[in-house]
Design an enzyme around this catalytic site. Structure first.
Site, PDB file in Angstrom:
ATOM      1  N   ASP A   1       3.948   0.270  -8.337  1.00 55.88           N
ATOM      2  CA  ASP A   1       3.521   1.089  -9.488  1.00 55.88           C
ATOM      3  C   ASP A   1       3.164   2.500  -9.022  1.00 55.88           C
ATOM      4  O   ASP A   1       2.583   3.273  -9.781  1.00 55.88           O
ATOM      5  CB  ASP A   1       2.345   0.444 -10.231  1.00 55.88           C
ATOM      6  CG  ASP A   1       1.158   0.180  -9.329  1.00 55.88           C
ATOM      7  OD1 ASP A   1       1.202   0.562  -8.147  1.00 55.88           O
ATOM      8  OD2 ASP A   1       0.168  -0.399  -9.818  1.00 55.88           O
TER       9      ASP A   1
ATOM     10  N   TYR B   1      -0.813 -10.073  -8.012  1.00 56.56           N
ATOM     11  CA  TYR B   1      -2.234  -9.761  -8.190  1.00 56.56           C
ATOM     12  C   TYR B   1      -2.460  -8.250  -8.278  1.00 56.56           C
ATOM     13  O   TYR B   1      -3.158  -7.753  -9.156  1.00 56.56           O
ATOM     14  CB  TYR B   1      -2.986 -10.352  -6.998  1.00 56.56           C
ATOM     15  CG  TYR B   1      -4.465 -10.074  -6.981  1.00 56.56           C
ATOM     16  CD1 TYR B   1      -5.309 -10.725  -7.864  1.00 56.56           C
ATOM     17  CD2 TYR B   1      -5.016  -9.183  -6.059  1.00 56.56           C
ATOM     18  CE1 TYR B   1      -6.677 -10.476  -7.845  1.00 56.56           C
ATOM     19  CE2 TYR B   1      -6.372  -8.938  -6.029  1.00 56.56           C
ATOM     20  CZ  TYR B   1      -7.203  -9.587  -6.919  1.00 56.56           C
ATOM     21  OH  TYR B   1      -8.542  -9.345  -6.900  1.00 56.56           O
TER      22      TYR B   1
ATOM     23  N   ASP C   1       0.871  -1.181   0.000  1.00 56.61           N
ATOM     24  CA  ASP C   1       0.000   0.000   0.000  1.00 56.61           C
ATOM     25  C   ASP C   1       0.909   1.232   0.000  1.00 56.61           C
ATOM     26  O   ASP C   1       1.799   1.337   0.846  1.00 56.61           O
ATOM     27  CB  ASP C   1      -0.871   0.003   1.266  1.00 56.61           C
ATOM     28  CG  ASP C   1      -1.704  -1.264   1.352  1.00 56.61           C
ATOM     29  OD1 ASP C   1      -2.521  -1.480   0.449  1.00 56.61           O
ATOM     30  OD2 ASP C   1      -1.517  -2.042   2.309  1.00 56.61           O
TER      31      ASP C   1
HETATM   32  C1  LIG Z   1      -1.657  -3.881  -1.839  1.00 51.36           C
HETATM   33  S1  LIG Z   1      -1.538  -5.474  -1.135  1.00 51.36           S
HETATM   34  C2  LIG Z   1      -0.253  -6.229  -2.127  1.00 51.36           C
HETATM   35  C3  LIG Z   1      -0.310  -7.727  -2.061  1.00 51.36           C
HETATM   36  C4  LIG Z   1       0.663  -8.442  -3.025  1.00 51.36           C
HETATM   37  N1  LIG Z   1       2.052  -8.169  -2.726  1.00 51.36           N
HETATM   38  C5  LIG Z   1       0.358  -8.095  -4.459  1.00 51.36           C
HETATM   39  O1  LIG Z   1       1.167  -7.363  -5.078  1.00 51.36           O
HETATM   40  O2  LIG Z   1      -0.653  -8.557  -4.971  1.00 51.36           O
HETATM   41  C6  LIG Z   1      -0.697  -5.115   0.375  1.00 51.36           C
HETATM   42  C7  LIG Z   1      -0.626  -6.277   1.335  1.00 51.36           C
HETATM   43  O3  LIG Z   1       0.114  -5.873   2.464  1.00 51.36           O
HETATM   44  C8  LIG Z   1      -0.435  -6.471   3.616  1.00 51.36           C
HETATM   45  N2  LIG Z   1      -0.015  -5.640   4.751  1.00 51.36           N
HETATM   46  C9  LIG Z   1      -0.142  -4.286   4.843  1.00 51.36           C
HETATM   47  N3  LIG Z   1       0.409  -3.854   5.978  1.00 51.36           N
HETATM   48  C10 LIG Z   1       0.896  -4.951   6.619  1.00 51.36           C
HETATM   49  C11 LIG Z   1       1.589  -5.141   7.843  1.00 51.36           C
HETATM   50  N4  LIG Z   1       1.885  -4.116   8.624  1.00 51.36           N
HETATM   51  N5  LIG Z   1       1.928  -6.397   8.188  1.00 51.36           N
HETATM   52  C12 LIG Z   1       1.609  -7.442   7.399  1.00 51.36           C
HETATM   53  N6  LIG Z   1       0.973  -7.325   6.213  1.00 51.36           N
HETATM   54  C13 LIG Z   1       0.625  -6.091   5.833  1.00 51.36           C
HETATM   55  C14 LIG Z   1      -1.922  -6.488   3.356  1.00 51.36           C
HETATM   56  O4  LIG Z   1      -2.567  -7.473   4.127  1.00 51.36           O
HETATM   57  C15 LIG Z   1      -1.974  -6.774   1.848  1.00 51.36           C
HETATM   58  O5  LIG Z   1      -2.101  -8.144   1.571  1.00 51.36           O
END
Ligand SMILES: C[S@@+](CC[C@H](N)C(=O)[O-])C[C@H]1O[C@@H](n2cnc3c(N)ncnc32)[C@H](O)[C@@H]1O
Length: 231
Positions: free
Chosen positions: A168, A210, A132
């Protein structure tokens, strides 16, 4: 597409020998297969993987596309996907079973707690895949390449350990470049603001996650930074 609901996925995770979960932030306990409490800090290689190969984490792994694909591509390294969301991890964890990959695992916990589960210098490299971006400046400390998180990575990475960021988000890219240039312990190794503009410089970059495929930022342009955080 699976029709399993979240509870079914959580139950299945507990049956898998390569998934470890921390259910309480107050208790630094890891739960493995069938609910067995395990202590793998400083023992991942010997006790879980059964080798002394390099160990690479994928943080914010979601479904763990990098964990699975890199484990297939590099059988002489160990890979662990880390994410807090069990239903996402389930996707990658199932693939690890289906493909019978012995060098891939998943850890469900908050990234903030990494040093509870990994000892100093236990980790060789870290991939951060499409995290994120936290677009508002007021939330920049939550970005996974903020100085706060780099300090956490330093606690577990070997000296000179490498961090890979694939994103991105132009905001996250610029922010990370600034963090690197203002921290004398960081060393930029490579950066590209548009990795697909020409032939890939690193083969691993072809792996699509994804979120990369979803193109949430709308930029449609994938960026990559490789840097060392200790030396
Ligand atoms: C935008 S998604 C990206 C997922 C994957 N890497 C992709 O590109 O499809 C961000 C991921 O970070 C995880 N996440 C965010 N902050 C986190 C934290 N502090 N500890 C563990 N997971 C975290 C969320 O659960 C989510 O699955």
């Amino acid at each position: 597409m699976s029709t399993r609901n979240k509870l079914q996925k959580f139950a299945e995770l507990l049956e898998l020998p390569h998934v470890f979960e921390n259910f309480s932030y107050e208790n630094p306990e890891l739960v493995g297969q069938y609910g067995k409490v395990v202590d793998l800090k400083s023992r991942w290689k010997n006790e879980h993987f059964g080798n002394l190969n390099p160990m690479i984490l994928e943080l914010a792994c979601g479904r763990g596309e990098y964990t699975v694909a890199l484990a297939e591509q590099y059988p002489d390294s160990n890979f662990i996907g880390v994410d807090i969301k069990g239903a996402r991890i389930w996707q990658g964890a199932r693939q690890v079973s289906d493909k019978n990959l012995r060098n891939a695992a998943f850890l469900r916990t908050k990234i903030e707690l990494l040093d509870r589960f990994f000892a100093s210098e236990e980790v060789d490299e870290i991939w951060i895949t499409f995290p994120d971006p936290f677009l508002k400046d007021s939330k920049s400390t939550r970005r996974l390449t903020s100085p706060f998180f780099l300090e956490i990575y330093r606690k577990v990475l070997k000296p000179g350990g490498i961090v890979h960021l694939k994103t991105d988000s132009p905001i996250l890219f610029d922010f990370t470049m600034e963090v690197i240039s203002s921290d004398e312990r960081c060393r930029l190794i490579y950066s590209s603001e548009d990795i697909y503009a020409r032939a890939l410089d690193f083969e691993e970059l072809h792996i699509q996650t994804y979120y990369e495929a979803k193109n949430i930022s709308g930029s449609g342009v994938s960026k990559y930074i490789r840097f060392a955080i200790n030396g």
